[in-house]
Enzyme design. Sequence first.
Site, PDB file in Angstrom:
ATOM      1  N   ASP A 162      65.344  91.247  35.032  1.00  0.00           N
ATOM      2  CA  ASP A 162      64.857  90.744  36.307  1.00  0.00           C
ATOM      3  C   ASP A 162      64.033  91.706  37.165  1.00  0.00           C
ATOM      4  O   ASP A 162      62.967  91.357  37.633  1.00  0.00           O
ATOM      5  CB  ASP A 162      66.038  90.268  37.157  1.00  0.00           C
ATOM      6  CG  ASP A 162      66.842  89.158  36.493  1.00  0.00           C
ATOM      7  OD1 ASP A 162      66.580  88.842  35.325  1.00  0.00           O
ATOM      8  OD2 ASP A 162      67.724  88.598  37.149  1.00  0.00           O
ATOM      9  N   GLU A 392      79.182  93.741  33.536  1.00  0.00           N
ATOM     10  CA  GLU A 392      77.850  93.174  33.281  1.00  0.00           C
ATOM     11  C   GLU A 392      76.938  94.252  32.680  1.00  0.00           C
ATOM     12  O   GLU A 392      76.233  94.032  31.710  1.00  0.00           O
ATOM     13  CB  GLU A 392      77.261  92.652  34.597  1.00  0.00           C
ATOM     14  CG  GLU A 392      75.905  91.994  34.434  1.00  0.00           C
ATOM     15  CD  GLU A 392      75.399  91.340  35.726  1.00  0.00           C
ATOM     16  OE1 GLU A 392      76.061  91.489  36.777  1.00  0.00           O
ATOM     17  OE2 GLU A 392      74.353  90.667  35.662  1.00  0.00           O
TER      18      GLU A 392
HETATM   19  C1  DGY Z   1      70.011  85.908  38.983  1.00  0.00           C
HETATM   20  O1  DGY Z   1      70.199  84.939  39.734  1.00  0.00           O
HETATM   21  O2  DGY Z   1      70.188  87.079  39.338  1.00  0.00           O
HETATM   22  C2  DGY Z   1      69.652  85.666  37.610  1.00  0.00           C
HETATM   23  O3  DGY Z   1      69.517  86.839  36.887  1.00  0.00           O
HETATM   24  C3  DGY Z   1      68.458  84.803  37.450  1.00  0.00           C
HETATM   25  O4  DGY Z   1      68.372  84.481  36.118  1.00  0.00           O
END
Ligand code: DGY
Length: 424
Positions: A162, A392
Amino acid sequence: MQDVLDKKARDILRANDKGGFTVPTSGLYPYQWNWDSVFVALGFATFDEARACREIETLFEAQWDDGFVPHIIFRRYDPDYFPGPDVWQAGSDIPTSGITQPPVAASIVNTLWSQSDATQIKDRLAALFPGILAWHRWFHNNRVPDDAGAVVITHPWESGRDNSPEWDAPASNIDVSRVQPYERRDLQHADAAMRPTKLDYDRYIALVEFGRSTGWDHALIGKSGPFRVADVGMTMILLRATRDLIDLASKLGRDDALDELEGYLRQLVEGAEFLWDEEAETFCSRDMITGRHSGYLTNASFLHCYAGVGNAQQREKMVGHWDRISAQANFMMPSHDPGDSRFDAMRYWRGPIWIVVNYMLAMGFREQGFDDWAGRILSDSRRLISEHGFNEAFSPVSGDGSGGSDFSWTAAMWLAWCGAANEQ
Ligand code: DGY
């Protein structure tokens, strides 16, 4: 100890199982995510093959008619997540997001098919083949331009990485001035220091609003969206997935699909070359609007082995990078170059280690003869989970967990790979 961790991993998968699909973690991610689900299937397969099939089947139930497979499937509304289905306004019978995610399905379905002895399971996995092929076709129709051959993402979330520094420059031109007021929900579940910044979020939402304004017209977004980047991670993953889909097609007697898939493969191999940055001497992402490489070395750069690309000179340069980074990091493989000023050991994809990427890296390194690298990645992954939990992600400096806890894909990787009794 092994038994305790194996049990804990299975308990996490069961607790995150919402009935045919698994959420990545409770609270932070309360829906079904595309590549999370596919990795999770590998974990389920270690104790319940039928449940593993179901995980991928429910993902493909949300596939659009044109082959597109969304990154989030919103089966039940949950006010705890933003942006939810009311913001995306995408999908038909099943509400979904309007963007996709790394296509690991072909590779994992091929693995599951090959390792199963049960005809019923093999048949269910084989039934997924047409949907996976249609998804690959969707990529080539919408996201693999002839002049690049690489996979172009239109939102940083599509990459799965991200907030990688690779997106900082391309995203800087996104106009955020008209973004409607919104409230982030992720910060109620995770430390702000581990998450993307407000500016990142404004850009994410501006891109969602842009996509929605086109009615999720993917051809249009792919040609004229404000963020279009040829992504090294997506390209290497689709390339590998194409090789695996060819393998699966041959095993299933689907020879009719081979010419098409071989054509896709040739294009993606050229795409990997398009992403080689002579100056930074690495594979990295490239802005399709400016033509510029990011110049950054990330864990995705090292997926060249997983994809099976790179000439002798390129591989030699990557060896140099590995030597430097592996001497610097206490745990491998950081998501961003620890020698770069944008490295941040705890912030999402700007430094932390992601076990699913480690899994792909180790597989590629082993296949290409870098056994020491594969061994280091495997033992570091095992240590991170056994000493710090099913997080995570993990700091490559301290090993501390970052982001959500009791994470489904980390549990799945423990069961299927780095915690498995039979070392791979
Ligand atoms: C989030 O909402 O952080 C997710 O990674 C989007 O896919």
